[in-house]
Motif scaffolding. Structure first.
Motif, PDB file in Angstrom:
ATOM      1  N   THR A  87       0.810  -1.222   0.000  1.00  0.00           N
ATOM      2  CA  THR A  87       0.000   0.000   0.000  1.00  0.00           C
ATOM      3  C   THR A  87       0.838   1.265   0.000  1.00  0.00           C
ATOM      4  O   THR A  87       0.295   2.366  -0.128  1.00  0.00           O
ATOM      5  CB  THR A  87      -0.917   0.017   1.229  1.00  0.00           C
ATOM      6  OG1 THR A  87      -0.110   0.123   2.419  1.00  0.00           O
ATOM      7  CG2 THR A  87      -1.765  -1.251   1.313  1.00  0.00           C
ATOM      8  N   ASP A 125       5.787  12.701  -4.892  1.00  0.00           N
ATOM      9  CA  ASP A 125       5.743  11.659  -3.876  1.00  0.00           C
ATOM     10  C   ASP A 125       7.079  10.996  -3.576  1.00  0.00           C
ATOM     11  O   ASP A 125       7.234  10.403  -2.511  1.00  0.00           O
ATOM     12  CB  ASP A 125       4.760  10.560  -4.291  1.00  0.00           C
ATOM     13  CG  ASP A 125       3.334  10.880  -3.859  1.00  0.00           C
ATOM     14  OD1 ASP A 125       3.174  11.634  -2.895  1.00  0.00           O
ATOM     15  OD2 ASP A 125       2.402  10.385  -4.502  1.00  0.00           O
ATOM     16  N   ARG A 185      -0.834   2.648 -12.629  1.00  0.00           N
ATOM     17  CA  ARG A 185      -1.963   2.577 -13.566  1.00  0.00           C
ATOM     18  C   ARG A 185      -1.773   1.481 -14.610  1.00  0.00           C
ATOM     19  O   ARG A 185      -2.762   0.901 -15.083  1.00  0.00           O
ATOM     20  CB  ARG A 185      -2.109   3.941 -14.269  1.00  0.00           C
ATOM     21  CG  ARG A 185      -3.288   4.021 -15.227  1.00  0.00           C
ATOM     22  CD  ARG A 185      -4.610   4.067 -14.491  1.00  0.00           C
ATOM     23  NE  ARG A 185      -5.736   4.145 -15.402  1.00  0.00           N
ATOM     24  CZ  ARG A 185      -6.391   3.078 -15.878  1.00  0.00           C
ATOM     25  NH1 ARG A 185      -6.017   1.850 -15.541  1.00  0.00           N
ATOM     26  NH2 ARG A 185      -7.419   3.235 -16.696  1.00  0.00           N
ATOM     27  N   PRO A 235       2.730   2.860  -4.725  1.00  0.00           N
ATOM     28  CA  PRO A 235       1.475   3.583  -4.493  1.00  0.00           C
ATOM     29  C   PRO A 235       1.743   5.009  -4.015  1.00  0.00           C
ATOM     30  O   PRO A 235       2.719   5.288  -3.315  1.00  0.00           O
ATOM     31  CB  PRO A 235       0.789   2.759  -3.400  1.00  0.00           C
ATOM     32  CG  PRO A 235       1.413   1.399  -3.500  1.00  0.00           C
ATOM     33  CD  PRO A 235       2.832   1.637  -3.920  1.00  0.00           C
ATOM     34  N   ALA A 236       0.859   5.924  -4.392  1.00  0.00           N
ATOM     35  CA  ALA A 236       0.978   7.325  -3.975  1.00  0.00           C
ATOM     36  C   ALA A 236       0.830   7.450  -2.464  1.00  0.00           C
ATOM     37  O   ALA A 236       0.212   6.603  -1.801  1.00  0.00           O
ATOM     38  CB  ALA A 236      -0.072   8.171  -4.679  1.00  0.00           C
ATOM     39  N   GLN A 260      -0.872   9.798  -0.855  1.00  0.00           N
ATOM     40  CA  GLN A 260      -2.272  10.104  -0.569  1.00  0.00           C
ATOM     41  C   GLN A 260      -3.161   9.478  -1.627  1.00  0.00           C
ATOM     42  O   GLN A 260      -3.574   8.347  -1.500  1.00  0.00           O
ATOM     43  CB  GLN A 260      -2.467  11.635  -0.494  1.00  0.00           C
ATOM     44  CG  GLN A 260      -1.606  12.335   0.547  1.00  0.00           C
ATOM     45  CD  GLN A 260      -1.927  11.893   1.974  1.00  0.00           C
ATOM     46  OE1 GLN A 260      -3.047  11.481   2.266  1.00  0.00           O
ATOM     47  NE2 GLN A 260      -0.933  11.957   2.854  1.00  0.00           N
ATOM     48  N   SER A 261      -3.428  10.190  -2.720  1.00  0.00           N
ATOM     49  CA  SER A 261      -4.267   9.661  -3.798  1.00  0.00           C
ATOM     50  C   SER A 261      -3.472   9.635  -5.102  1.00  0.00           C
ATOM     51  O   SER A 261      -2.564  10.446  -5.305  1.00  0.00           O
ATOM     52  CB  SER A 261      -5.531  10.515  -3.969  1.00  0.00           C
ATOM     53  OG  SER A 261      -5.193  11.852  -4.270  1.00  0.00           O
ATOM     54  N   GLU A 262      -3.819   8.690  -5.959  1.00  0.00           N
ATOM     55  CA  GLU A 262      -3.123   8.570  -7.233  1.00  0.00           C
ATOM     56  C   GLU A 262      -3.459   9.764  -8.125  1.00  0.00           C
ATOM     57  O   GLU A 262      -4.613  10.168  -8.225  1.00  0.00           O
ATOM     58  CB  GLU A 262      -3.511   7.271  -7.940  1.00  0.00           C
ATOM     59  CG  GLU A 262      -3.146   6.015  -7.174  1.00  0.00           C
ATOM     60  CD  GLU A 262      -1.654   5.866  -6.951  1.00  0.00           C
ATOM     61  OE1 GLU A 262      -0.874   6.442  -7.735  1.00  0.00           O
ATOM     62  OE2 GLU A 262      -1.276   5.178  -5.989  1.00  0.00           O
ATOM     63  N   GLU A 280      -4.122  12.165 -11.456  1.00  0.00           N
ATOM     64  CA  GLU A 280      -4.724  12.009 -12.771  1.00  0.00           C
ATOM     65  C   GLU A 280      -3.603  12.011 -13.815  1.00  0.00           C
ATOM     66  O   GLU A 280      -2.691  12.835 -13.751  1.00  0.00           O
ATOM     67  CB  GLU A 280      -5.694  13.148 -13.046  1.00  0.00           C
ATOM     68  CG  GLU A 280      -6.955  13.114 -12.179  1.00  0.00           C
ATOM     69  CD  GLU A 280      -7.828  11.917 -12.508  1.00  0.00           C
ATOM     70  OE1 GLU A 280      -7.887  11.526 -13.688  1.00  0.00           O
ATOM     71  OE2 GLU A 280      -8.450  11.368 -11.570  1.00  0.00           O
TER      72      GLU A 280
END
Length: 429
Positions: A54, A116, A156, A164-165, A167-169, A171
């Motif tokens: 994660t 990141d 992706r 994994p990022a 926080q959030s991946e 765009e």
């Protein structure tokens, strides 16, 4: 078995590295984890055997002292790692400094091309360390510069080798001008984009690229540090690797003189609505007839790769200057593997993916002069490890070419092993 495939496993001693207190592994095959004197062995250690990462799991980074009972020396920790590539840990040229990828702990600045992730250089003798503004993918042989890409694209398109990022991946655009291959100076940290995804999208453009996600993988720098190779991939279905399309390129270190060595744009029956990728085994894609994978430099002008050429898939040797292509080991080297050449170019070290019936994979040396394959061992792997958690052998030479290091799970835990091939090489030479 062919009379050109000879089992020599009985004369090759093998031992596990370290005390097995934790799971240990190095990762990829395309670099040596042996230090300048072949007495220090870089690796990662973790209490985990498997797990869908994660980005919060920590791995120790360090080396085993082979001259002192395999004593473990911790150099740092990271959460920017995966089972296949680790944290891209590697030595800086002939020095005792190592470099590896880390997760950013502070806010990004204008020099941080990917917010990141960073990389860290640490002196194995003194422990002195410093942070660089970008992650690394591969180093120049002399340690002067690194090439890097956007690890978010792997999440992706090829999650097995991504991070994994935090926080959030983010765009991702399909083939933007501001993403691609970056070159970072190791002493100054200066980072420049030298080949964009948009440039590859435009280069001898084909219709299959129009609505596809694009990314770059398998970068390698030639021995003199003047040119590098890479694979450009694109697909409309990033979750289905059977739909990947591939091109193999070389390019100068400053981004000039882009050359296309091989193109596998082809019809995709997998795009049919009734195609079910779950019906394929874990390693079926690695054995695909259209796969271009694991390219590596044999010399400044020669590139070895597993891939198709003129309708046949083999180990292929490309000449970067002339464009000529020759098969390597036809009838003997019949499977995709992780290959590297010894320093004299005579011996090629490689492996296979697991046999579907036995779940065993072969480790071997190929004699380029005599067209003979010598099998060093056969190693079991559980069939239920899956794609992301698998443990490929990823064989790596020692600097004197007398030892081989592999990652393996044939005894249960994930560990590194050393094979003593010196006497065998002496006998065969």
């Amino acid at each position: 078995m062919s009379d050109k495939i000879i089992d020599v496993s009985g004369e090759v001693p093998i031992r596990r590295v370290g005390d097995g207190e934790k799971h240990s592994f190095f990762g990829y095959y395309n670099k040596t984890n042996f230090g300048p004197a072949d007495t220090r062995l870089l690796g990662n250690r973790t209490p985990l055997f498997t797990g869908n990462l994660t980005g919060r799991e920590t791995a120790e980074v360090g080396f085993f002292d082979l001259a002192n009972g395999d004593r473990w020396h911790k150099l740092g920790e990271t959460t920017a790692w995966n089972w296949q590539m680790g944290c891209q840990l590697q030595w800086l040229g002939q020095s005792n400094r190592a470099i590896y990828n880390t997760r950013a702990t502070g806010p990004a600045t204008a020099t941080n091309i990917y917010p990141d992730f960073r990389s860290r250089v640490v002196d194995a003798d003194t422990g002195e360390d410093r942070e660089l503004p970008a992650p690394i993918y591969v180093m120049a042989p002399d340690g002067s510069f690194a090439l890097t890409i956007n690890y978010a694209r792997f999440i992706r398109t090829h999650r097995t080798i991504g991070y994994p990022a935090t926080q959030s991946e983010p765009e991702l655009k399909l083939a933007p001008e501001d993403d691609g291959i970056w070159r970072m100076d190791i002493e100054t940290g200066e980072t420049n984009l030298i080949c964009s995804l948009k440039r590859l999208f435009d280069f001898e453009h084909v219709a299959s690229m129009d609505n596809a996600m694009h990314w770059i993988t398998h970068m390698e720098v030639n021995p003199s540090g003047t040119r590098f190779l890479f694979i450009h991939r694109w697909t409309e279905r990033p979750d289905d690797e059977f739909c990947y399309l591939h091109r193999l390129y070389t390019i100068n270190g400053d981004g000039t003189d882009l050359r296309l060595l091989e193109d596998t744009d082809h019809p995709l029956p997998q795009l049919a609505e009734d195609f079910d990728p779950s019906q394929h085994g874990t390693f079926d894609y690695e054995k695909s007839e259209w796969q271009i994978s694991h390219p590596l430099w044999k010399s400044d002008d020669e590139v070895i790769v597993w891939g198709p050429h003129q309708g046949e898939i083999h180990y292929q040797l490309y000449n970067d200057r002339t464009g000529s292509v020759a098969q390597v080991g036809p009838g003997i080297l019949t499977e995709n593997g992780h290959m590297t050449y010894g320093t004299d170019g005579r011996w090629m070290l490689s492996d296979t993916y697991p046999d579907a019936a036995t779940d065993k994979r072969a480790l071997f040396l190929y004699d380029c002069d005599r067209d003979l394959r010598y099998d060093l061992g056969s190693f079991y792997t559980p069939s239920d490890l899956g794609k992301h958690n698998r443990c490929d052998l990823h064989p790596r030479w020692s600097r004197d070419n007398r030892q081989v290091c592999i990652d393996s799970v044939h005894e249960g835990p994930r560990q590194m092993y050393l094979l003593d091939i010196g006497p065998l090489i002496d006998r065969l030479s």
